[in-house]
Design a protein around this motif. Structure first.
Motif, PDB file in Angstrom:
ATOM      1  N   VAL A 262       0.985  53.802  50.046  1.00  0.00           N
ATOM      2  CA  VAL A 262       0.959  53.498  51.480  1.00  0.00           C
ATOM      3  C   VAL A 262      -0.462  53.613  52.018  1.00  0.00           C
ATOM      4  O   VAL A 262      -0.925  52.765  52.771  1.00  0.00           O
ATOM      5  N   ARG A 263      -1.185  54.648  51.596  1.00  0.00           N
ATOM      6  CA  ARG A 263      -2.546  54.865  52.099  1.00  0.00           C
ATOM      7  C   ARG A 263      -3.493  53.748  51.644  1.00  0.00           C
ATOM      8  O   ARG A 263      -4.370  53.326  52.385  1.00  0.00           O
ATOM      9  N   GLU A 264      -3.314  53.255  50.416  1.00  0.00           N
ATOM     10  CA  GLU A 264      -4.213  52.238  49.891  1.00  0.00           C
ATOM     11  C   GLU A 264      -3.802  50.818  50.284  1.00  0.00           C
ATOM     12  O   GLU A 264      -4.523  49.867  50.003  1.00  0.00           O
ATOM     13  N   ALA A 265      -2.662  50.667  50.914  1.00  0.00           N
ATOM     14  CA  ALA A 265      -2.210  49.340  51.339  1.00  0.00           C
ATOM     15  C   ALA A 265      -3.123  48.815  52.434  1.00  0.00           C
ATOM     16  O   ALA A 265      -3.623  49.573  53.261  1.00  0.00           O
ATOM     17  N   ARG A 266      -3.326  47.505  52.436  1.00  0.00           N
ATOM     18  CA  ARG A 266      -4.152  46.885  53.474  1.00  0.00           C
ATOM     19  C   ARG A 266      -3.294  46.565  54.692  1.00  0.00           C
ATOM     20  O   ARG A 266      -3.290  45.455  55.199  1.00  0.00           O
ATOM     21  N   THR A 267      -2.567  47.545  55.131  1.00  0.00           N
ATOM     22  CA  THR A 267      -1.666  47.367  56.271  1.00  0.00           C
ATOM     23  C   THR A 267      -1.852  48.543  57.225  1.00  0.00           C
ATOM     24  O   THR A 267      -1.158  49.546  57.126  1.00  0.00           O
ATOM     25  N   PRO A 268      -2.784  48.439  58.158  1.00  0.00           N
ATOM     26  CA  PRO A 268      -3.017  49.541  59.098  1.00  0.00           C
ATOM     27  C   PRO A 268      -1.752  49.966  59.835  1.00  0.00           C
ATOM     28  O   PRO A 268      -1.547  51.156  60.072  1.00  0.00           O
ATOM     29  N   SER A 269      -0.894  49.017  60.186  1.00  0.00           N
ATOM     30  CA  SER A 269       0.313  49.391  60.932  1.00  0.00           C
ATOM     31  C   SER A 269       1.227  50.270  60.085  1.00  0.00           C
ATOM     32  O   SER A 269       1.923  51.140  60.615  1.00  0.00           O
ATOM     33  N   LEU A 270       1.216  50.093  58.792  1.00  0.00           N
ATOM     34  CA  LEU A 270       2.031  50.926  57.897  1.00  0.00           C
ATOM     35  C   LEU A 270       1.404  52.308  57.738  1.00  0.00           C
ATOM     36  O   LEU A 270       2.089  53.328  57.819  1.00  0.00           O
ATOM     37  N   ARG A 271       0.096  52.346  57.566  1.00  0.00           N
ATOM     38  CA  ARG A 271      -0.597  53.637  57.396  1.00  0.00           C
ATOM     39  C   ARG A 271      -0.564  54.470  58.662  1.00  0.00           C
ATOM     40  O   ARG A 271      -0.499  55.699  58.611  1.00  0.00           O
ATOM     41  N   ASP A 272      -0.632  53.826  59.829  1.00  0.00           N
ATOM     42  CA  ASP A 272      -0.743  54.547  61.098  1.00  0.00           C
ATOM     43  C   ASP A 272       0.597  54.889  61.734  1.00  0.00           C
ATOM     44  O   ASP A 272       0.635  55.541  62.777  1.00  0.00           O
ATOM     45  N   THR A 273       1.693  54.458  61.130  1.00  0.00           N
ATOM     46  CA  THR A 273       3.010  54.677  61.712  1.00  0.00           C
ATOM     47  C   THR A 273       3.400  56.154  61.629  1.00  0.00           C
ATOM     48  O   THR A 273       3.205  56.799  60.606  1.00  0.00           O
TER      49      THR A 273
ATOM     50  N   ARG B 124      10.742  49.079  58.314  1.00  0.00           N
ATOM     51  CA  ARG B 124      10.993  49.425  59.718  1.00  0.00           C
ATOM     52  C   ARG B 124      10.635  50.874  60.008  1.00  0.00           C
ATOM     53  O   ARG B 124      10.770  51.749  59.155  1.00  0.00           O
ATOM     54  N   CYS B 125      10.231  51.067  61.247  1.00  0.00           N
ATOM     55  CA  CYS B 125      10.024  52.405  61.790  1.00  0.00           C
ATOM     56  C   CYS B 125      10.501  52.347  63.239  1.00  0.00           C
ATOM     57  O   CYS B 125      10.030  51.501  64.009  1.00  0.00           O
ATOM     58  N   HIS B 126      11.439  53.211  63.577  1.00  0.00           N
ATOM     59  CA  HIS B 126      11.969  53.251  64.953  1.00  0.00           C
ATOM     60  C   HIS B 126      12.460  51.880  65.414  1.00  0.00           C
ATOM     61  O   HIS B 126      12.058  51.377  66.465  1.00  0.00           O
ATOM     62  N   GLU B 127      13.303  51.234  64.634  1.00  0.00           N
ATOM     63  CA  GLU B 127      13.951  49.970  65.013  1.00  0.00           C
ATOM     64  C   GLU B 127      13.002  48.785  65.126  1.00  0.00           C
ATOM     65  O   GLU B 127      13.340  47.760  65.704  1.00  0.00           O
ATOM     66  N   ARG B 128      11.805  48.893  64.581  1.00  0.00           N
ATOM     67  CA  ARG B 128      10.843  47.797  64.677  1.00  0.00           C
ATOM     68  C   ARG B 128      10.226  47.556  63.305  1.00  0.00           C
ATOM     69  O   ARG B 128       9.863  48.509  62.605  1.00  0.00           O
ATOM     70  N   ALA B 129      10.126  46.279  62.922  1.00  0.00           N
ATOM     71  CA  ALA B 129       9.474  45.943  61.653  1.00  0.00           C
ATOM     72  C   ALA B 129       7.965  46.117  61.820  1.00  0.00           C
ATOM     73  O   ALA B 129       7.367  45.544  62.726  1.00  0.00           O
ATOM     74  N   VAL B 130       7.362  46.936  60.964  1.00  0.00           N
ATOM     75  CA  VAL B 130       5.921  47.190  61.043  1.00  0.00           C
ATOM     76  C   VAL B 130       5.170  46.550  59.879  1.00  0.00           C
ATOM     77  O   VAL B 130       3.951  46.396  59.933  1.00  0.00           O
TER      78      VAL B 130
ATOM     79  N   PHE C 269       2.394  45.647  49.861  1.00  0.00           N
ATOM     80  CA  PHE C 269       2.783  45.723  51.267  1.00  0.00           C
ATOM     81  C   PHE C 269       1.904  44.733  52.027  1.00  0.00           C
ATOM     82  O   PHE C 269       0.766  44.472  51.641  1.00  0.00           O
ATOM     83  N   PHE C 270       2.405  44.211  53.132  1.00  0.00           N
ATOM     84  CA  PHE C 270       1.567  43.374  53.988  1.00  0.00           C
ATOM     85  C   PHE C 270       2.105  43.409  55.408  1.00  0.00           C
ATOM     86  O   PHE C 270       3.218  43.853  55.669  1.00  0.00           O
ATOM     87  N   GLU C 271       1.284  42.961  56.332  1.00  0.00           N
ATOM     88  CA  GLU C 271       1.680  42.838  57.732  1.00  0.00           C
ATOM     89  C   GLU C 271       1.184  41.499  58.226  1.00  0.00           C
ATOM     90  O   GLU C 271       0.612  40.729  57.463  1.00  0.00           O
ATOM     91  N   GLY C 272       1.430  41.211  59.478  1.00  0.00           N
ATOM     92  CA  GLY C 272       0.943  39.954  60.036  1.00  0.00           C
ATOM     93  C   GLY C 272       2.042  39.188  60.736  1.00  0.00           C
ATOM     94  O   GLY C 272       3.168  39.674  60.909  1.00  0.00           O
ATOM     95  N   PRO C 273       1.731  37.956  61.135  1.00  0.00           N
ATOM     96  CA  PRO C 273       2.653  37.203  61.972  1.00  0.00           C
ATOM     97  C   PRO C 273       3.979  36.871  61.302  1.00  0.00           C
ATOM     98  O   PRO C 273       4.998  36.760  61.975  1.00  0.00           O
ATOM     99  N   TYR C 274       4.007  36.708  59.974  1.00  0.00           N
ATOM    100  CA  TYR C 274       5.266  36.354  59.327  1.00  0.00           C
ATOM    101  C   TYR C 274       6.281  37.497  59.359  1.00  0.00           C
ATOM    102  O   TYR C 274       7.477  37.258  59.288  1.00  0.00           O
ATOM    103  N   VAL C 275       5.818  38.728  59.484  1.00  0.00           N
ATOM    104  CA  VAL C 275       6.748  39.859  59.568  1.00  0.00           C
ATOM    105  C   VAL C 275       7.534  39.780  60.875  1.00  0.00           C
ATOM    106  O   VAL C 275       8.771  39.804  60.874  1.00  0.00           O
ATOM    107  N   THR C 276       6.824  39.647  61.986  1.00  0.00           N
ATOM    108  CA  THR C 276       7.519  39.574  63.277  1.00  0.00           C
ATOM    109  C   THR C 276       8.277  38.256  63.419  1.00  0.00           C
ATOM    110  O   THR C 276       9.345  38.215  64.017  1.00  0.00           O
ATOM    111  N   ALA C 277       7.732  37.171  62.848  1.00  0.00           N
ATOM    112  CA  ALA C 277       8.419  35.874  62.921  1.00  0.00           C
ATOM    113  C   ALA C 277       9.726  35.909  62.131  1.00  0.00           C
ATOM    114  O   ALA C 277      10.725  35.316  62.546  1.00  0.00           O
TER     115      ALA C 277
END
Length: 196
Positions: A26-37, A73-79, A96-104
């Motif tokens: 999780v720490r090494e993933a390039r997904t700030p929203s995942l690391r900061d959750t 997900r964290c707290h009912e929201r996809a991060v 792991f990844f984040e970005g517009p396709y997750v919310t879309a």
């Protein structure tokens, strides 16, 4: 409509849960929203990811299964999302990844739940157009790993969609594939007398 989510292979689920439980992964993933959750993270809504390698005026080739994608997900929201892939040794966590396709993806699934009918949700990637769609397969009892696009299946392009294709608007396969065929650049033809 009821969505009938196909079960992910148990080894694919285990690899995602193992990676999610690994502070290093999780720490090494390039997904700030995942690391900061702050709070518990869960892997939900596994969707098979199919790839459509060729679209031709004569039709489409069969899709191929490229992996399984889980919304984190964290707290009912996809991060974020987690992707798995098939290796010679079986299913393995990919990244792991984040970005517009997750919310879309999350938005398209909510939208699909309000439509009439019953479908099996999948993701369909069209690499030639840099396009990802939510594929609502009409045979919801089918094995999620096999797939041929049926003319009556629905495709919901996810944002960002290619120019000229409306994101989050459901299209029947029979209606959208001809549009996609015309969007593809024709293959380059060598000039007469030039080396091929």
């Amino acid at each position: 409509m009821p969505l009938h989510i196909p079960p992910a292979p148990a080894p694919a689920s285990r690899t995602v849960l193992t990676a999610l439980g690994s502070p290093t992964a999780v720490r090494e993933a390039r997904t700030p929203s995942l690391r900061d959750t702050q709070g518990p993270l869960t892997a939900e809504l596994p969707l098979p990811v199919h790839v459509l390698d060729r679209i031709t005026p004569a039709g489409t080739s069969a899709t191929r299964l490229a992996g399984w994608r889980f919304l984190i997900r964290c707290h009912e929201r996809a991060v974020a999302a987690a992707e798995t892939r098939l290796t010679p040794d079986g299913w393995a966590f990919s990244h792991f990844f984040e970005g517009p396709y997750v919310t879309a993806t999350e938005r398209a699934l909510r939208q699909a739940e309000t439509m009439p009918g019953s479908y099996q949700p999948r993701l369909l990637s069209v690499p030639e157009l840099y396009m990802l769609t939510l594929w609502l397969h009409g045979d919801f009892t089918a094995d999620g790993t096999q797939g041929h696009l049926a003319a009556t299946d629905l495709l919901v392009p996810l944002a960002p969609a290619p120019p000229g294709i409306a994101a989050h608007r459901p299209h029947r396969v029979a209606e959208l594939l001809p549009v996609l065929t015309h969007r593809l650049a024709p293959a380059a033809t060598p000039l007469l007398g030039s080396p091929a």
